[in-house]
Design a protein around this motif. Sequence first.
Motif, short mmCIF file in Angstrom:
data_model
loop_
_atom_site.label_atom_id
_atom_site.label_comp_id
_atom_site.label_asym_id
_atom_site.label_seq_id
_atom_site.Cartn_x
_atom_site.Cartn_y
_atom_site.Cartn_z
N TRP A 133 0.83 -1.22 0.00
CA TRP A 133 0.00 0.00 0.00
C TRP A 133 0.85 1.26 0.00
O TRP A 133 0.49 2.27 0.58
CB TRP A 133 -0.91 0.02 1.24
CG TRP A 133 -2.22 -0.65 1.07
CD1 TRP A 133 -3.24 -0.28 0.24
CD2 TRP A 133 -2.69 -1.81 1.79
NE1 TRP A 133 -4.32 -1.14 0.39
CE2 TRP A 133 -3.99 -2.09 1.33
CE3 TRP A 133 -2.13 -2.63 2.76
CZ2 TRP A 133 -4.76 -3.13 1.82
CZ3 TRP A 133 -2.89 -3.68 3.25
CH2 TRP A 133 -4.18 -3.92 2.78
N GLY A 134 2.02 1.22 -0.60
CA GLY A 134 2.90 2.39 -0.63
C GLY A 134 3.86 2.39 0.53
O GLY A 134 3.81 1.52 1.41
N ASP A 135 4.77 3.34 0.51
CA ASP A 135 5.78 3.52 1.57
C ASP A 135 6.70 2.31 1.71
O ASP A 135 7.17 2.00 2.81
CB ASP A 135 5.11 3.82 2.93
CG ASP A 135 4.16 4.99 2.82
OD1 ASP A 135 4.54 5.96 2.17
OD2 ASP A 135 3.05 4.92 3.38
N ASN A 153 1.55 13.66 -2.99
CA ASN A 153 1.05 12.74 -1.95
C ASN A 153 2.16 11.75 -1.59
O ASN A 153 2.16 11.17 -0.52
CB ASN A 153 -0.23 11.99 -2.42
CG ASN A 153 -0.12 11.42 -3.83
OD1 ASN A 153 0.85 11.67 -4.54
ND2 ASN A 153 -1.12 10.66 -4.22
N GLY A 204 6.09 10.48 -0.81
CA GLY A 204 7.28 11.00 -0.14
C GLY A 204 8.36 9.95 -0.26
O GLY A 204 8.22 8.85 0.25
N ILE A 233 -11.65 8.90 3.12
CA ILE A 233 -10.61 8.02 2.58
C ILE A 233 -9.30 8.19 3.35
O ILE A 233 -8.47 7.29 3.40
CB ILE A 233 -10.43 8.32 1.08
CG1 ILE A 233 -11.65 7.79 0.32
CG2 ILE A 233 -9.15 7.74 0.50
CD1 ILE A 233 -11.81 8.31 -1.07
N THR A 276 -4.25 12.54 1.47
CA THR A 276 -3.16 13.37 1.98
C THR A 276 -3.55 14.85 1.97
O THR A 276 -2.79 15.68 2.46
CB THR A 276 -1.89 13.16 1.13
OG1 THR A 276 -2.21 13.49 -0.23
CG2 THR A 276 -1.39 11.74 1.20
N GLY A 277 -4.68 15.17 1.37
CA GLY A 277 -5.16 16.56 1.36
C GLY A 277 -4.37 17.46 0.42
O GLY A 277 -4.43 18.68 0.54
N ILE A 287 -4.72 15.86 -4.86
CA ILE A 287 -4.37 14.87 -5.90
C ILE A 287 -5.64 14.35 -6.61
O ILE A 287 -5.73 14.40 -7.84
CB ILE A 287 -3.60 13.68 -5.26
CG1 ILE A 287 -2.41 14.17 -4.42
CG2 ILE A 287 -3.22 12.65 -6.32
CD1 ILE A 287 -1.33 14.90 -5.14
N THR A 306 -5.72 5.72 -4.29
CA THR A 306 -5.38 7.03 -4.83
C THR A 306 -6.04 7.13 -6.21
O THR A 306 -6.75 6.21 -6.64
CB THR A 306 -3.85 7.25 -4.86
OG1 THR A 306 -3.59 8.62 -5.13
CG2 THR A 306 -3.14 6.35 -5.85
N VAL A 362 -1.42 3.79 5.26
CA VAL A 362 -1.90 5.05 5.85
C VAL A 362 -3.23 5.39 5.22
O VAL A 362 -3.50 5.01 4.10
CB VAL A 362 -0.92 6.25 5.66
CG1 VAL A 362 0.12 6.28 6.73
CG2 VAL A 362 -0.31 6.28 4.30
N GLY A 363 -4.05 6.08 5.99
CA GLY A 363 -5.39 6.37 5.50
C GLY A 363 -6.32 5.23 5.88
O GLY A 363 -5.90 4.23 6.49
N ALA A 364 -7.57 5.38 5.49
CA ALA A 364 -8.59 4.39 5.89
C ALA A 364 -8.64 3.23 4.91
O ALA A 364 -7.96 3.24 3.89
CB ALA A 364 -9.94 5.09 5.95
N ARG A 403 1.66 11.31 9.48
CA ARG A 403 0.67 10.44 10.16
C ARG A 403 1.31 9.12 10.56
O ARG A 403 2.11 8.56 9.80
CB ARG A 403 -0.50 10.11 9.21
CG ARG A 403 -1.40 11.28 8.93
CD ARG A 403 -2.56 10.87 8.04
NE ARG A 403 -2.17 10.66 6.65
CZ ARG A 403 -3.00 10.32 5.68
NH1 ARG A 403 -4.28 10.12 5.94
NH2 ARG A 403 -2.57 10.16 4.45
P1 IMP Z 1 -4.61 10.76 -2.06
O1 IMP Z 1 -3.65 10.11 -2.99
O2 IMP Z 1 -4.03 11.95 -1.33
O3 IMP Z 1 -5.90 11.09 -2.74
O4 IMP Z 1 -4.97 9.70 -0.91
C1 IMP Z 1 -5.71 8.52 -1.20
C2 IMP Z 1 -5.20 7.36 -0.36
O5 IMP Z 1 -3.90 7.00 -0.79
C3 IMP Z 1 -5.07 7.67 1.14
O6 IMP Z 1 -5.35 6.50 1.87
C4 IMP Z 1 -3.61 8.02 1.30
O7 IMP Z 1 -3.13 7.83 2.61
C5 IMP Z 1 -3.01 7.04 0.32
N1 IMP Z 1 -1.71 7.50 -0.20
C6 IMP Z 1 -1.48 8.44 -1.12
N2 IMP Z 1 -0.17 8.57 -1.36
C7 IMP Z 1 0.45 7.67 -0.57
C8 IMP Z 1 1.83 7.29 -0.40
O8 IMP Z 1 2.74 7.81 -1.03
N3 IMP Z 1 2.05 6.31 0.50
C9 IMP Z 1 1.06 5.67 1.19
N4 IMP Z 1 -0.22 5.99 1.04
C10 IMP Z 1 -0.53 6.98 0.17
#
Ligand code: IMP
Length: 447
Positions: free
Chosen positions: A27-29, A54, A56, A141, A144-145, A148, A254, A288-290, A318
Motif C-alpha cells: 500500500w505504498g511507503d 502525496n 514522499g 478516505i 493526503t489533502g 491529488i 489514490t 496510511v489512511g482508511a 501520520r
Molecule cells: P490521495 O492520494 O491523497 O488522494 O490519498 C488517497 C489514499 O492514498 C489515502 O489512503 C492516502 O493515505 C493514500 N496514499 C497516497 N499517497 C500515498 C503514499 O505515497 N504512501 C502511502 N499511502 C498513500
Amino acid sequence: MDGPRPSIVFVLWGTVMPNTIVVGAQWGDEAKGKIVDCLAQKAGMVVRYGGGNNAGHTVTANGETFKFHLIPSGILNPSVLCIVADGVVIDPAVLLKEISELTSRGLNPDNLKISNHAHVILPYHRILDHLEEARRGKSAIGTTGRGIGPAYVDKAARVGIRMHELIDPVRFEKRLRDVVSDKNRLLTRFYEADPIDVEAVLAEYQEYAKQLAPFVCDTSELVDKAVRDGSGIVFEGAQGTLLDLDLGTYPYVTSSHPIAGGACLGTGIGPTHIDAVLGVAKSYTTRVGAGVFPTELLDETGDYIRERGHEYGTTTGRPRRCGWMDALILKFAAQINGLTCLTLGHLDVLSGLETVKICVGYQYNGKVLDRIPCDLTNLIGLEPVYEELPGWSEELEYVTTIEAIPANCMMYIKRVEELVGVPVAAISVGPAREQTILMPGVDSGLS
Ligand code: IMP
C-alpha cells in the motif's frame, strides 16, 4: 518454488542496465526511493510516472538524507536525466521548493525535465480535496489533502490545466478564468464555501510558470531517445499496487495508476520497451489512511513495528498502520505487475520478535480465500490465516553479507519467496545504500 528461477533480466541483458519499472508491491511507503537511487547508479534516466506530492520518497546517500515528493529519486546521481512525466500531477510551489532545496544543498537541477503533458494542481484542487473528505464523514478516505484526487478528476473530465498551458501566459489566463468561474459556482453553491480569488491565483501561478518554464518540454521524446540509445531507464512508481485506482482496494485508493501498467501510460512509452519489473515490498505491511487491512496489528507488536520502523508518513507525518506480511497481497502484486523480481526491505525491524507471521489465506464465510477478492473492502469479518515462523533476536543493521543473515531470518525470506513465486533479488536492513544485500543468483540490475 525450487530456488530462484533464472532472471529474465540477466538472460536478456547481461551487464547492461535494463529498462526497469520499480513498483510498490503493497500500500505504498515500501522505500522505493532507496531502490531507485541504487538502480540509478547504472541508469541513464529515471522517470517518475504517476501520483503527485502525496508521495514522499526518502533517499539516504553519503550520510545525507533527502526527502522528495515530486523530483525523481535518481537526482542524487549527477549523470542521470530525471523526468517528471505526463502521468504526474504537479503542485508548482512544491516542485519549486524541492528544486531550491536541491540547489541549496549543492546539487544541480539542470538534469531535471518536466513533461508538458503533466497536469497542474491548483488551489481549488486542495480546497475540494478537504471539502470532499469532510463531506464523506465516517467514510473519509484519509487522503493526503494535497489536491491529488480533484486534479485527476479534472484530467478525466477534460478541464485540467497542463504544464504547456501554465507556461503560456495568454492561454493560462484564459483557461484559469474559465475553470475558476465554474469551480466558484461549485464551491459557493454546492459546498457553501468561499470562492477563489482568481486574480491572486493568476499572479501566484504566473510567477511559478516563469520559474518552471526552463524545465518543461516533451519528455516522451527524451524517453524515446534513451530507449534508442540503450542508456537504461528506471521508471519510478509512487504509492503501491493496492492503492491503484482500478486494481487497488477501491474506493480507498489514490486516483492514479501506481502499478507497472501505469508506467507506460504515465510516460508515453510502449510496453515492448520494458525489460523488467521490480516489486518493492516491506517484510511486514503498512498502510496510511482508511480502508481494509486484514493483517493489521492493533496491539503491542504493531507498536513495536511502528517504532522500530519509524513508520510515520514522509508527507503528512501520520502514524502508519502496521501489520504482518500478507503473501496474498504480494502474490497479487506479482501477477498484475508481472514482477520479474522482488526486494524485501525493513528486515531489521522484525529482529527481537519471538515469532513472525505470514498471512497465507483469508478465512471468510467458512471458506479460505487464496487471492485478493475484488470487494475486499466490504468483507466484514474476514480473518487472516497465518503461518507462524520462528523469529530472530540478532540485530541486522550492520549485516553486509548474505552469510551473516541469521538462519531464521533467511528461512523467512525463502518462505516469502516461495509463497509469492518470484525471486527475491535483494534485501534491505536499513535506509542507506550500503544496507542493501544482494541475493545470489538473481540479477536485478542492483549489483
Ligand atoms: P490521495 O492520494 O491523497 O488522494 O490519498 C488517497 C489514499 O492514498 C489515502 O489512503 C492516502 O493515505 C493514500 N496514499 C497516497 N499517497 C500515498 C503514499 O505515497 N504512501 C502511502 N499511502 C498513500
